[in-house]
Write a protein that holds these residues in place. Structure first.
Motif, short mmCIF file in Angstrom:
data_model
loop_
_atom_site.label_atom_id
_atom_site.label_comp_id
_atom_site.label_asym_id
_atom_site.label_seq_id
_atom_site.Cartn_x
_atom_site.Cartn_y
_atom_site.Cartn_z
N LEU A 85 48.93 20.57 8.15
CA LEU A 85 48.05 21.85 8.18
C LEU A 85 46.59 21.34 7.99
CD1 LEU A 85 50.14 24.26 5.96
CD2 LEU A 85 49.57 24.38 8.43
N SER A 86 46.30 20.12 7.39
CA SER A 86 44.91 19.42 7.36
C SER A 86 44.20 19.58 8.63
CB SER A 86 44.82 18.10 6.64
OG SER A 86 45.52 18.41 5.18
N PHE A 87 44.88 19.44 9.62
CA PHE A 87 44.44 19.30 11.16
C PHE A 87 44.24 20.59 11.62
CE2 PHE A 87 45.73 14.93 9.65
CZ PHE A 87 44.90 14.09 10.25
N THR A 88 45.22 21.44 11.36
CA THR A 88 45.47 22.78 12.21
C THR A 88 44.63 24.09 11.62
OG1 THR A 88 47.39 23.45 11.09
CG2 THR A 88 47.81 21.85 13.02
N HIS A 89 44.57 24.08 10.38
CA HIS A 89 43.72 24.95 9.79
C HIS A 89 42.43 24.93 9.08
CE1 HIS A 89 47.71 26.84 10.87
NE2 HIS A 89 47.19 28.06 10.49
N PRO A 142 41.04 21.43 14.53
CA PRO A 142 40.75 20.75 15.89
C PRO A 142 42.03 20.08 16.73
CG PRO A 142 40.52 19.21 13.73
CD PRO A 142 40.67 20.66 13.33
N PHE A 143 43.29 20.65 16.02
CA PHE A 143 44.51 20.23 16.45
C PHE A 143 45.46 21.24 16.22
CE2 PHE A 143 42.30 16.12 15.93
CZ PHE A 143 42.76 15.41 17.24
N ARG A 164 45.18 18.32 21.08
CA ARG A 164 43.73 18.66 20.53
C ARG A 164 43.43 20.04 21.03
NH1 ARG A 164 40.39 14.89 24.76
NH2 ARG A 164 40.84 16.00 26.54
N HIS A 165 42.56 20.85 20.27
CA HIS A 165 42.15 22.17 20.44
C HIS A 165 40.93 21.84 21.44
CE1 HIS A 165 41.12 26.34 20.19
NE2 HIS A 165 40.51 26.23 18.91
N ASP A 166 41.10 22.00 22.70
CA ASP A 166 39.91 21.95 23.68
C ASP A 166 38.52 22.71 23.38
OD1 ASP A 166 41.24 19.85 24.99
OD2 ASP A 166 41.87 21.28 26.42
N GLU A 167 39.03 23.90 22.91
CA GLU A 167 37.86 24.81 22.52
C GLU A 167 37.38 24.83 21.20
OE1 GLU A 167 37.72 28.68 24.81
OE2 GLU A 167 39.72 28.14 24.85
N TYR A 168 37.44 23.80 20.19
CA TYR A 168 37.24 23.67 19.04
C TYR A 168 35.79 23.95 18.70
CZ TYR A 168 36.98 21.74 14.25
OH TYR A 168 36.69 21.79 12.97
N TRP A 169 35.51 24.67 17.73
CA TRP A 169 34.03 25.11 17.74
C TRP A 169 32.95 23.94 17.36
CZ3 TRP A 169 31.61 24.76 12.80
CH2 TRP A 169 32.47 24.51 11.51
N GLN A 170 33.51 22.90 16.78
CA GLN A 170 32.44 21.62 16.48
C GLN A 170 32.67 20.62 17.58
OE1 GLN A 170 31.74 20.67 12.33
NE2 GLN A 170 34.06 20.94 12.09
N THR A 181 38.35 15.10 11.60
CA THR A 181 38.92 14.32 12.35
C THR A 181 38.82 14.37 13.77
OG1 THR A 181 40.69 16.22 12.10
CG2 THR A 181 40.90 14.48 10.70
N HIS A 182 38.02 15.66 14.18
CA HIS A 182 37.61 15.59 15.55
C HIS A 182 36.87 14.90 16.10
CE1 HIS A 182 34.13 17.54 13.42
NE2 HIS A 182 33.66 17.49 14.51
N LEU A 183 36.02 13.57 15.16
CA LEU A 183 35.24 12.78 15.74
C LEU A 183 36.12 11.26 15.44
CD1 LEU A 183 32.07 13.55 13.59
CD2 LEU A 183 32.60 14.09 15.89
N TRP A 184 37.34 11.30 15.31
CA TRP A 184 38.25 10.41 15.58
C TRP A 184 38.39 9.82 16.86
CZ3 TRP A 184 43.00 10.51 11.76
CH2 TRP A 184 42.56 10.54 10.34
#
Length: 592
Positions: free
Chosen positions: A78-82, A233-234, A249-255, A583-586
């Protein structure tokens, strides 16, 4: 046992929280990132694409709804999904996440947050203030607790909570949307740490609005890959239950679109983690367990692995039973300190102090943690602005001092059996309980017994119990219990220790009843004075001094967190309580 890592406010970080990136040698640890890149021909700019594999030691229980989960391995995913409206940075200050800014009114009864615009849920729907209102209404719902929810701490101080949870109204006045991108939290009373209450993960209204609260934990949107929807982000995309969990990955992630294509979690056994890291089958292992201290030297020698080491937010303690409840109160399920019965075997604080001097905590850290731990002289995290060991007794191991204290109090070995009798000449035996499920804790108990026997105290170390059973017995007061061993996880925010050590606290298993302690804890929360961090720090200094003198429990150590990752994984920016940050920057410097 742990209390939610969810009661959050501002901390200040000192040198002890400086992240130590450790390689196989000190030189490796001290090389700059740029030097490492140059030497190993690592690209300077992030490369999109690729996959990494993380290790967990136990399968998630299977609840992927962040307002219902209670398993640390579920939290891993959940740290990656919410996401929440606010998060914390490396200094443990609250920083924007789904909220971009906020303001407080003067008496801190209203917190207004301005939300990020253009945020998309994993299914493409837009995130708005109505999602925030819906989430908090769900947590405050009369059926939430019966459905298995445990996060009511987020809603209890809100205006109108009591009326809402009791079913007297269908409007929760404490969370109000003002258009699509503004939400206001209203509190019944002035609140010290308002941003904590904005830190609950948010769930999507459009997914859950037609599902009754008591059915929500069993809904596909709470359980099944592809159906679990967040803003992170995921997204949880697939799983082989009990074995492997895949995030895409969430392609439309806001960051911005994450660099990695996917993250795969594998359930692995602890004994094989070093070999899996070495051969590249596993790229990282972080929360909640990290690597074992016993594996540190082996993994530290691996050229392809970096280690992050920093103090944990928690501690191990040896608890002293000050009082027991009456059988009648236990049957009624009530806490009534007026009826508590003193435990005469440990009622003198000098006896508890002698026990503290007789325990070699450095030995515990060196032998059980291979040195990867910190001495802690107060039940407040060392990372906190409130921690001040200068006012506490350090209880440095001193065998002779421990013996002298007991001798002076009349605890003397009258029959030459090697153990002391009490001042009345009666046998003096301390009953000691501890839980299973934690190897280091299981090894700690017999070492403590030996240390206490060295100062002439006879200890009955009883058969270890399942954690649930021990907690149940501590709650209901097993009336012949004197000592207990537990570990507590602390919050990464507010240092208020009252949930463990206030007289009426449900986790006050010692049944410590000290009016001066309660008064100090109340002062530290009383507004408007408590709006000042300096004021609260001064109160907590007094409280820590009192705690160390009266000793409801003896704090043994704080174990260091040890997280490891393959050097091909770039962009890791750990924060004091997790390596999962931005994590979106990993990204990976080489593809598999």
């Amino acid at each position: 046992m742990f209390i939610e890592r969810r009661n959050f406010i501002v901390y200040t970080i000192g040198l002890l929280l400086t992240v130590l990136l450790v390689g196989c040698e000190d030189e490796k640890a001290n090389r700059s990132f740029e030097e490492d890149k140059e030497e190993n021909n690592i690209p300077i700019e992030p490369i999109p694409g690729g996959s990494i594999t993380g290790a967990i030691y136990s399968a998630p229980a299977g609840m992927f709804n962040p307002i219902f989960h209670d398993d640390p391995y579920e939290a891993n995913i959940l740290s990656f999904t919410h996401e929440s409206l606010v998060s914390q940075n490396e200094r443990l200050e609250y920083v924007p996440q789904l909220a971009k800014s906020w303001e407080l009114n003067d008496n801190q009864t209203e917190l207004t947050l301005h939300l990020q615009e253009g945020v998309k849920w994993h299914d493409g729907e837009e995130f708005t203030a109505s999602d925030v209102v819906f989430t908090y209404q769900a947590i405050a719902d009369p059926d939430y607790i019966n459905a298995g929810g445990i996060r009511t701490a987020f809603v209890k101080p809100l205006l109108g909570y009591d009326e809402y949870v009791n079913g007297e109204t269908d409007e929760l006045k404490g969370v109000v949307a003002k258009g699509n991108y503004i939400v206001t939290f209203k509190f019944a009373d002035p609140i010290i740490n308002p941003l904590y209450f904005a830190s609950s993960p948010i769930i999507p209204e459009h997914i859950f609005k037609d599902i009754p609260i008591d059915d929500m934990p069993n809904a596909e949107a709470s359980l099944l890959p592809g159906n679990v929807i967040g803003t992170g982000p995921f997204q949880l995309a697939d799983m082989v239950e009990g074995e492997e969990y895949t995030l895409k990955r969430h392609d439309e992630y806001w960051q911005g679109t994450p660099y990695l294509e996917q993250i795969v979690w594998r359930v692995v056994a602890k004994p094989v983690i070093a070999s899996l890291l070495e051969n590249g089958e596993i790229d990282f292992i972080g929360n909640p367990d990290g690597i074992s201290p016993t594996d540190y030297e082996t993994i530290n020698k691996l050229e392809n692995i970096g280690i992050i080491e920093q103090p944990d937010f928690g501690y191990e303690l040896l608890g002293f039973k000050h009082h027991h409840q009456t059988e009648e109160d236990v049957e009624k399920g009530v806490l009534n300190p007026d009826n508590w019965q003193p435990n005469k075997k440990l009622s003198d604080p000098k006896v508890r102090q002698a026990i503290a001097y007789g325990i070699d905590r450095e030995k515990l850290i060196n032998e059980l943690l291979n040195g990867h731990g910190e001495l802690l002289n107060s039940p407040i995290a060392k990372q906190s602005w409130a921690y001040d060991e200068s006012v506490t007794e350090s209880y440095t191991f001193d065998l002779e001092k421990a013996k002298d204290i007991l001798q002076s109090l009349g605890y003397v070995d009258t029959n030459d059996d090697g153990f002391r009798e009490d001042p009345d000449g009666n046998a003096w035996v301390l009953n000691f309980d501890y839980p299973t499920g934690n190897k280091i804790r299981e090894q700690t108990a017999p070492l403590i017994v030996q240390m206490l026997e060295d100062i002439g105290i006879k200890v009955e170390l009883r058969k270890p119990k399942e954690m649930f059973t021990l907690i149940q017995e501590l709650t209901n007061d097993n009336n012949d219990l004197d000592l207990y061993l537990l570990g507590w996880n602390l919050t990464s925010s507010d240092p208020d220790p009252s949930s463990f050590w206030e007289t009426m606290a449900s986790y006050n298993f010692s049944r410590w009843n000290n009016p001066e302690s309660d008064e100090l804890l109340n002062q530290a929360r009383k507004t408007p004075e408590a709006f000042s961090q300096d004021y609260r720090a001064s109160i907590y200094r007094k409280w820590q001094k009192l705690y160390s003198e009266d000793l409801p429990a003896f704090i043994l150590y704080a174990q260091n967190s040890l997280w490891a990752y393959n050097n091909r994984l770039q962009g890791v920016q750990p924060i004091p309580f997790s390596m999962y940050n931005n994590t979106h920057l990993w990204w990976v410097s080489e593809m598999k």
